[in-house]
Each structure stands twice: as structure tokens, then as C-alpha cells.
Design an enzyme around this catalytic site. Structure first.
Site, PDB file in Angstrom:
ATOM      1  N   SER A 216     -82.468  44.253 -26.723  1.00  9.00           N
ATOM      2  CA  SER A 216     -83.299  45.484 -26.446  1.00  9.00           C
ATOM      3  C   SER A 216     -84.329  45.792 -27.516  1.00  9.00           C
ATOM      4  CB  SER A 216     -82.313  46.566 -26.842  1.00  9.00           C
ATOM      5  OG  SER A 216     -81.199  46.490 -25.884  1.00  9.00           O
ATOM      6  N   GLY A 218     -86.455  48.592 -27.467  1.00  9.82           N
ATOM      7  CA  GLY A 218     -87.234  50.084 -28.052  1.00  9.82           C
ATOM      8  C   GLY A 218     -87.884  50.306 -26.458  1.00  9.82           C
ATOM      9  N   GLY A 221     -88.922  47.753 -23.905  1.00 14.22           N
ATOM     10  CA  GLY A 221     -88.023  47.398 -23.014  1.00 14.22           C
ATOM     11  C   GLY A 221     -86.964  46.137 -23.215  1.00 14.22           C
ATOM     12  N   GLY A 247     -78.555  51.368 -25.538  1.00 13.27           N
ATOM     13  CA  GLY A 247     -78.172  50.059 -25.624  1.00 13.27           C
ATOM     14  C   GLY A 247     -76.882  50.017 -24.741  1.00 13.27           C
ATOM     15  N   ASP A 248     -75.984  50.829 -24.987  1.00 13.19           N
ATOM     16  CA  ASP A 248     -74.734  50.547 -24.346  1.00 13.19           C
ATOM     17  C   ASP A 248     -74.645  50.819 -22.992  1.00 13.19           C
ATOM     18  OD1 ASP A 248     -73.483  50.965 -27.183  1.00 13.19           O
ATOM     19  OD2 ASP A 248     -73.360  52.998 -27.103  1.00 13.19           O
TER      20      ASP A 248
END
Length: 310
Positions: A216, A218, A221, A247-248
Site C-alpha cells: 500500500s 497511500g 495506490g 489497508g484492511d
């Protein structure tokens, strides 16, 4: 069935304020309280997507009881293992003006060897019917760095793919056990490899044992090094909102893709759409349905191994 494991669950408390100003008092515009921890957030997203999932976690004290009550209230299947210590809380302060989130994470209770043995046994039983095992979040005090590695080895023996979302020593030890996917963010990726370039760092984790690495980055992408190639995926534009839990949602999308057997490009498009939609939602584990459906068919571009990702 997608099994999520959260070794350090929390009761997530979110306060929304008009503007966060240090050294002053604030009036809270909105309060949100829910069961949390990274794996619990993943299970919540999967449940909303109507995919079969069960959340495995520790439960301790009154806070643990509140975590269970929230899971029950929202119909999220769970297997909770009792601990002598009190489950932790997290506090998120969302600044509506800037869209920034300030997060305070408690450490969580120490876990005894007997409690760890009980949770391992529950996971082993669930592996018989599992399509994916998701291992997410920090380790509670007194658990060994190799805790996720132990569960990864058990899943491999059962023929169940593993997604690992961890940091530091737990990530390093887990990668050595050969998970199918690891999902670090940019800071975790640089920390565990010592490499500032995301592509080089992702390739290093791949070489160290992870079959696929989805990083990830931010607002930039996702960067994915997979058995099917290296890909970059991102939303068409930056979205303002609360990034907690984005992120989850990436992990949830990847787990859903493995469960349903979709291709890596499709999984990544779904991951970008879900994570962006989570930024537009008020709390982790939730997503804005309109944003998700609008972005779900976003483009995914293939990268050559030497492409500069900065």
C-alpha cells in the site's frame, strides 16, 4: 470460508471533531464505537460483501465483552478465546476540516502460552473448511515474533492460502514461512527490508519467501509483485476522508479474490476500489458503497520489473 485472525483485537473508539487543535479542548461532533483490530476490520468488510467469514481473536475483560457484543450485533461470525488480561482500546480523532486522523493505540494484554495454545487449536479446527487464512495486525505482549509463522505453516499443511498483514519482526518471521501474500504499507516495507525503493523492497520480500507482495503506497495506490507479473494500481484521483482501515480493505479484497478464484489484475482493481471507498467512510471496516461500485472497474497497469515507482 475466509478465516481472519486478530491476535491483538481492540474496541475502536472514533471521535470526530470540526478541527483538531493541540493544547485546547474540543467538542466531539460524533462518536463511533465498534470491535476492531486489523483482522476484525477485514472480517467486517467481507461480511458486508456477503462472503462467508469467521473472525478469530482473543477476548479479555469488559472491553472484550464489548468487542463480542458488537460482533454479535452486526452478525459477524466469530470464535473468541478468553484471556486473563483486558482487551485493548484504540482512539481515533478525525479532523473533519483536514481529513486527517490521529490514532492512539494501546498495547493490549499479555497472552499466556495456554491462551496461545487455545487460539492455535481453534485456527487448526477451522482450517478444515477454510478457503483463505488472513493473519493481520500487531502481536500482543509475550507472544513470540514467529506466532504468525506458526499459523502460516499450519495453513500450508492444510492447503489453505495465507495473507499476512504485519510489521517489523512479525512480518520478517512470517515471510520466512512462505505466505501466499504479504501486504505491508510503504513504511513497513522500507523498515523490514531497509530499501527505500518500493519495487526493490517488494521484490526483496518476494525473494525472501512471500509468493506475492502487495504494498500500500497511500495516495499512490498499490504495487504488487505476483506470480502473474508486477502491477501498479491506483484510483483515478486522491479522495479526501479518513484513511484508517483502508489497508484492511485491501486485504479483504485480496482474500475475496483468492476465495472466488479471480485474476491478480481483478483482485487489485477491487482492492483499490474498496480501499478508496473506505477512505470515504467514517470508520475502519466500513466503505462507501457508491464510491466502491464507481471505482470497481478501474484500470490496472502492468509494470516492467525495472520501472521506477517513485
Amino acid at each position: 470460508m475466509i478465516v481472519t485472525v486478530t491476535l491483538n483485537p481492540a474496541l475502536d473508539i472514533t471521535h470526530t471533531v470540526a478541527s483538531l487543535v493541540p493544547h485546547t479542548s474540543h467538542r466531539v461532533a460524533e462518536v463511533g464505537i465498534q470491535a476492531g483490530g486489523k483482522g476484525v476490520n477485514v472480517a467486517r468488510v467481507l461480511h458486508t460483501l456477503r462472503l462467508p467469514t469467521v473472525a478469530v481473536a482473543f477476548r479479555g475483560g469488559l472491553t472484550g465483552a464489548a468487542i463480542q457484543a458488537d460482533l454479535d450485533r452486526h452478525g459477524i461470525a466469530h470464535r473468541l478465546i478468553d484471556t486473563a488480561g483486558e482487551s485493548r482500546r484504540t482512539f481515533t480523532i478525525v479532523d473533519v476540516g483536514s481529513g486527517d486522523a490521529t490514532v492512539l493505540n494501546e498495547a493490549g494484554p499479555a497472552v499466556t502460552s495456554d491462551e496461545w495454545h487455545a487460539l492455535r487449536g481453534e485456527v487448526h479446527r477451522l482450517l478444515a473448511d477454510a478457503s483463505v487464512l488472513v493473519l493481520s495486525g500487531s502481536l500482543p505482549p509475550q507472544l513470540p515474533d514467529a506466532a504468525y509463522a506458526e499459523l502460516t505453516v499450519a495453513a500450508a499443511r492444510a492447503g489453505v492460502p495465507v495473507i499476512l498483514d504485519a510489521a517489523g519482526p512479525a512480518l520478517r518471521a512470517g515471510v520466512a514461512a512462505g505466505p501466499d501474500v504479504v501486504k505491508p504499507n510503504a513504511a513497513e516495507l522500507a523498515d523490514v527490508t531497509g530499501l527505500p525503493d518500493p519495487l526493490a523492497a517488494a521484490e526483496a520480500l518476494h525473494a525472501a519467501g512471500a509468493r506475492a507482495v502487495v504494498a500500500s503506497l497511500g495516495p499512490d495506490g498499490l504495487l504488487a509483485v505476483t506470480p502473474d507479473g508486477t502491477f501498479r494500481a491506483g484510483p483515478p484521483a486522491s479522495l479526501a476522508g479518513n484513511p484508517t482501515g483502508a489497508g484492511d480493505s485491501v486485504v479483504a479484497a485480496i482474500a475475496a479474490g483468492i476465495h472466488t478464484g479471480t485474476s491478480w489484475p481483478h483482485r487489485l482493481s477491487e482492492a483499490v476500489a474498496l480501499s478508496a471507498a473506505t477512505v470515504r467512510a467514517p470508520r475502519a471496516g466500513h466503505f462507501d458503497a457508491d464510491t466502491y461500485h464507481r471505482l470497481a472497474r478501474g484500470r490496472v497497469g502492468s509494470l516492467a520489473p525495472t520501472t521506477d515507482t517513485s
